[in-house]
Design a protein around this motif. Structure first.
Motif, PDB file in Angstrom:
ATOM      1  N   ARG A   1       0.364  -1.539  -0.047  1.00  0.00           N
ATOM      2  CA  ARG A   1       0.278   0.188  -0.291  1.00  0.00           C
ATOM      3  C   ARG A   1       1.099   1.441  -0.128  1.00  0.00           C
ATOM      4  O   ARG A   1       2.397   1.155   0.851  1.00  0.00           O
ATOM      5  CB  ARG A   1      -0.786   0.134   1.264  1.00  0.00           C
ATOM      6  CG  ARG A   1      -1.943  -1.404   0.888  1.00  0.00           C
ATOM      7  CD  ARG A   1      -2.582  -1.905   2.420  1.00  0.00           C
ATOM      8  NE  ARG A   1      -1.592  -2.007   3.748  1.00  0.00           N
ATOM      9  CZ  ARG A   1      -2.207  -2.220   4.723  1.00  0.00           C
ATOM     10  NH1 ARG A   1      -3.405  -1.230   4.723  1.00  0.00           N
ATOM     11  NH2 ARG A   1      -1.607  -2.591   5.685  1.00  0.00           N
ATOM     12  N   LYS A   2       0.469   2.564  -1.403  1.00  0.00           N
ATOM     13  CA  LYS A   2       0.999   3.874  -0.857  1.00  0.00           C
ATOM     14  C   LYS A   2       0.591   4.797  -0.708  1.00  0.00           C
ATOM     15  O   LYS A   2      -1.084   4.845  -0.856  1.00  0.00           O
ATOM     16  CB  LYS A   2       1.912   3.505  -2.603  1.00  0.00           C
ATOM     17  CG  LYS A   2       2.822   2.276  -2.333  1.00  0.00           C
ATOM     18  CD  LYS A   2       3.788   2.716  -4.101  1.00  0.00           C
ATOM     19  CE  LYS A   2       4.241   1.765  -4.848  1.00  0.00           C
ATOM     20  NZ  LYS A   2       4.081   1.829  -5.866  1.00  0.00           N
ATOM     21  N   LEU A   3       1.201   5.863  -0.466  1.00  0.00           N
ATOM     22  CA  LEU A   3       0.429   6.885  -0.318  1.00  0.00           C
ATOM     23  C   LEU A   3       1.158   7.444  -2.065  1.00  0.00           C
ATOM     24  O   LEU A   3       2.247   7.367  -2.187  1.00  0.00           O
ATOM     25  CB  LEU A   3       0.907   8.261   0.879  1.00  0.00           C
ATOM     26  CG  LEU A   3       0.394   7.982   1.869  1.00  0.00           C
ATOM     27  CD1 LEU A   3       1.077   8.814   2.760  1.00  0.00           C
ATOM     28  CD2 LEU A   3      -1.224   7.938   1.968  1.00  0.00           C
TER      29      LEU A   3
ATOM     30  N   LEU B   1      -3.742   8.700  -0.292  1.00  0.00           N
ATOM     31  CA  LEU B   1      -3.527   6.997  -0.528  1.00  0.00           C
ATOM     32  C   LEU B   1      -3.992   6.746  -1.659  1.00  0.00           C
ATOM     33  O   LEU B   1      -4.702   7.317  -3.199  1.00  0.00           O
ATOM     34  CB  LEU B   1      -4.973   6.546   0.130  1.00  0.00           C
ATOM     35  CG  LEU B   1      -5.019   5.088  -0.255  1.00  0.00           C
ATOM     36  CD1 LEU B   1      -4.005   3.857   1.017  1.00  0.00           C
ATOM     37  CD2 LEU B   1      -7.052   4.434   0.051  1.00  0.00           C
TER      38      LEU B   1
END
Ligand SMILES: Cc1cc2nc3c(=O)[nH]c(=O)nc-3n(C[C@H](O)[C@H](O)[C@H](O)COP(=O)(O)OP(=O)(O)OC[C@H]3O[C@@H](n4cnc5c(N)ncnc54)[C@H](O)[C@@H]3O)c2cc1C
Lengths: 267, 317
Positions: free
Chosen positions: A17-19, A26
């Motif tokens: 998961r990334k920003l 998100l």
């Protein structure tokens, strides 16, 4: 009983998961979107309450267009209809903005009981249900591992009583209130059903109403990234942990571990 | 320096360690004032708060504050914020205190940051998100910052504060009385520390094999003064109660030492423990992903390794 169950689409926890580097929100494209796991327990609990007391289950989601997959999943489990709050103005809303937008929508569509998962696997703030109760001025029955509704509450609008077991660090609290109310559920409250083939087919025909900010009487100056109550200054991937010492147990594995703990002053 | 309100966590009249951590943190950024909500306040509690730097202690110890879910405590804090105009409000990042923070944020129209692991000058908060995968620095941009700080984020340091008491009377509103706590059920957990607060956590997973066999995990925990945790495979199997589950849909822990026995280290388990300072893994599979995180690991049968470790720890005391 008119039950609204709030569900959220989240990035699959099994993927990275990334920003986003541009606006630090998100990155919804980096990972597959799935229904937040705790929301499945919320849908299941709503369906069980409907099966016991009659009424209707409405799914409410706030999220981009692709969140419609999550709505279909909840409908396939057996919910009757859905409301999809979708508007570019909502992008990047924080918990305060999200709770405001959902509260406005709930006021508009009406409810006897709102059911949510106790937290989402992406933000993990665990505050949304409490915030909704605050904004709606109704009882907060959160972190429930058991929900009981009095049958006299079966007819929409007739009120009625509700009791839950609220999970605490020491066990649980028994909490009582009157409807309407907001409930959030924890993981072990039930076993969510798998959608049947029939359920999946039926879900395709169930009504999904799309509402924008104006339709739900949401003041656009209270939602969205630019109007958030907090901001991300910067972010970075956590540095990887340094490689450790791995030994094979040759009958002295426990003793060697004790040596390690002693070297770190734990014993 | 500016006042920072610190909501006290207490159980049976005892101030919890996380509150002392919050006072220590608040002292670096301003002048801490402790806020005691609910019954149980005592001279001992006062002394403990003062010893850790509380300049003032606001006491609202009526039963009312405690008899209803969350809302009265948010009203109390909102009242104090409007009377005292503090620079910030600190609460522990426990499930309940985060809910208090959430309701307070709406009442005083202020931003709230949860799961904070550090606060710098200017009230910039460090947060660890996505199960420890990403570190974020954020700040509140509207109102009085409300910051929920994780247990074990700050080492406790004593420093005398005046501890001046001020009784606060709160008129709990009708709405805040709408969810009444009619009974508190305490489940036996022995003398072990609370999972999220503990300095050491010993967790067991599917490899433990049965509910009965969890006693070897408990014995190791007791020899170290640790809390017991469990993976979801273990709670799903009914071997250990769900409130001890560590991970994505369980508790997040950040202890000084985390020992994982018979746990593979699935991403959802790691999400709840990978910010532990030191990690020890015991697993019979050398390929188990938990070893990627471990500072020390033993490839072996936990039924051999764990009891031996327990004995060795006892010997070295
Ligand atoms: C949305 C979602 C949320 C989730 N939330 C959580 C959560 O909060 N917490 C959580 O833990 N999981 C969670 N999971 C589940 C997670 O994916 C794993 O399934 C779970 O963590 C596995 O638990 P385990 O490591 O105990 O079991 P397994 O993965 O089966 O591992 C058991 C390990 O024990 C070892 N072993 C077996 N016997 C012995 C022995 N005698 N001695 C030594 N080692 C032995 C094996 O080699 C193996 O590595 C979640 C999953 C999803 C999809």
């Amino acid at each position: 009983m008119n039950i609204v169950v709030c569900v959220k689409q989240v990035p699959d926890t099994a993927t990275e998961r990334k920003l986003r580097s541009d606006d630090k929100t998100l990155d919804r494209d980096a990972a597959d979107g799935v229904i937040n796991e705790l929301c499945e327990y919320a849908v299941e609990e709503a369906l069980r309450l409907k099966e016991a007391h009659g009424g209707e289950v409405t799914v409410l989601t706030m999220g981009p267009d692709k969140a419609s997959d999550t709505i279909r999943k909840a409908l396939a489990m057996g919910a009757d209809k859905a409301v999809h709050l979708v508007d570019d103005a909502l992008h990047g809303s924080d918990a305060l903005g999200t709770s405001y937008a959902l509260a406005q929508t709930l006021k508009k569509i009406g409810f006897d009981l709102v059911v949510l998962g106790s937290e989402s696997t992406d933000a993990r703030t665990g505050v949304l249900a409490a915030m909704l109760a605050e904004r709606l001025g109704v009882p907060q029955l959160t972190f429930a591992n058991k929900v009981e509704v009095d049958p006299s509450a079966a007819k929409a609008g007739s009120g009625g009583s509700i009791a839950i077991q609220r999970v605490t660090d020491y066990g649980y609290d028994r909490v009582e209130a009157s409807l309407p109310a907001v409930v959030s559920v924890v993981e072990k409250i039930n076993e969510p059903r798998y959608p049947s083939f029939k359920g999946i087919m039926a879900a395709k025909k169930k009504p999904v109403e799309k509402l924008g900010v104006a339709d739900a009487e949401i003041d656009a100056s209270q939602v969205g990234l630019a109007n958030s109550w907090s901001e991300v200054a910067d972010f970075a991937a956590a540095p990887p942990r340094a490689a450790g010492t791995i030994v094979k147990d040759e009958g002295d594995g426990g003793a060697k571990t004790a040596d390690f703990l002693a070297s770190k002053k734990f014993v | 320096m500016s006042e920072i309100l610190v909501l006290v966590e207490h159980v049976e009249g005892q101030v919890k360690k996380v509150t002392l951590e919050l006072l220590t943190l608040a002292r670096k950024l301003g002048t801490p004032s402790a806020v005691w909500a609910g019954p149980g306040y005592s001279p001992e509690a006062k002394a403990r708060l003062a010893e850790h730097g509380a300049e003032k202690i606001y006491v609202a110890d009526s039963a009312d504050v405690n008899d209803y879910v969350v809302a009265p405590k948010a009203e109390l804090l909102a009242q104090l914020v409007s009377e005292k105009s503090p620079a910030a409000v600190f609460v522990a990042a426990t499930a309940e205190a985060k809910e208090i923070a959430g309701r307070l944020a709406i009442k005083i129209d202020s931003g709230v940051l949860t799961d904070v692991v550090g606060v710098e000058d200017g009230l910039v908060a460090d947060q660890s998100i996505f199960g420890g995968g990403v570190n974020v620095r954020s700040r509140v941009t509207k109102g009085t910052p409300i910051v929920a700080v994780r247990p074990n984020a700050t080492p406790v340091e004593a420093a005398a504060g005046a501890g001046a008491e001020e009784q606060v009377s709160v008129a709990v509103s009708e709405t805040a009385r709408s969810a009444r706590i009619v009974e508190r059920v305490k489940e036996e957990k022995g003398a072990r520390p609370e999972l999220t607060e503990a300095a050491i956590v010993v967790s067991g997973g599917r490899g433990v094999g049965s509910a009965e066999n969890f006693s070897i995990i408990e014995k190791l925990a007791d020899s170290l003064g640790a809390a017991v945790g469990a993976s979801r495979a273990a709670t799903d199997a009914g071997w250990y109660p769900h409130q001890f589950q560590v991970g994505q849909t369980g508790k997040t822990v950040s202890p000084q030492l985390y020992i994982a026995a018979g746990i593979s280290g699935a991403i959802q388990h790691r999400a709840g423990m990978q910010t532990a300072k030191t990690i020890v893994a015991i697993n019979k599979d050398p390929e188990a992903p938990i070893f990627e995180l471990a500072d020390f690991g033993v490839v072996g049968d936990l039924n051999q390794v764990v009891p031996q470790l327990t004995d060795e720890v006892a010997k070295r005391k």
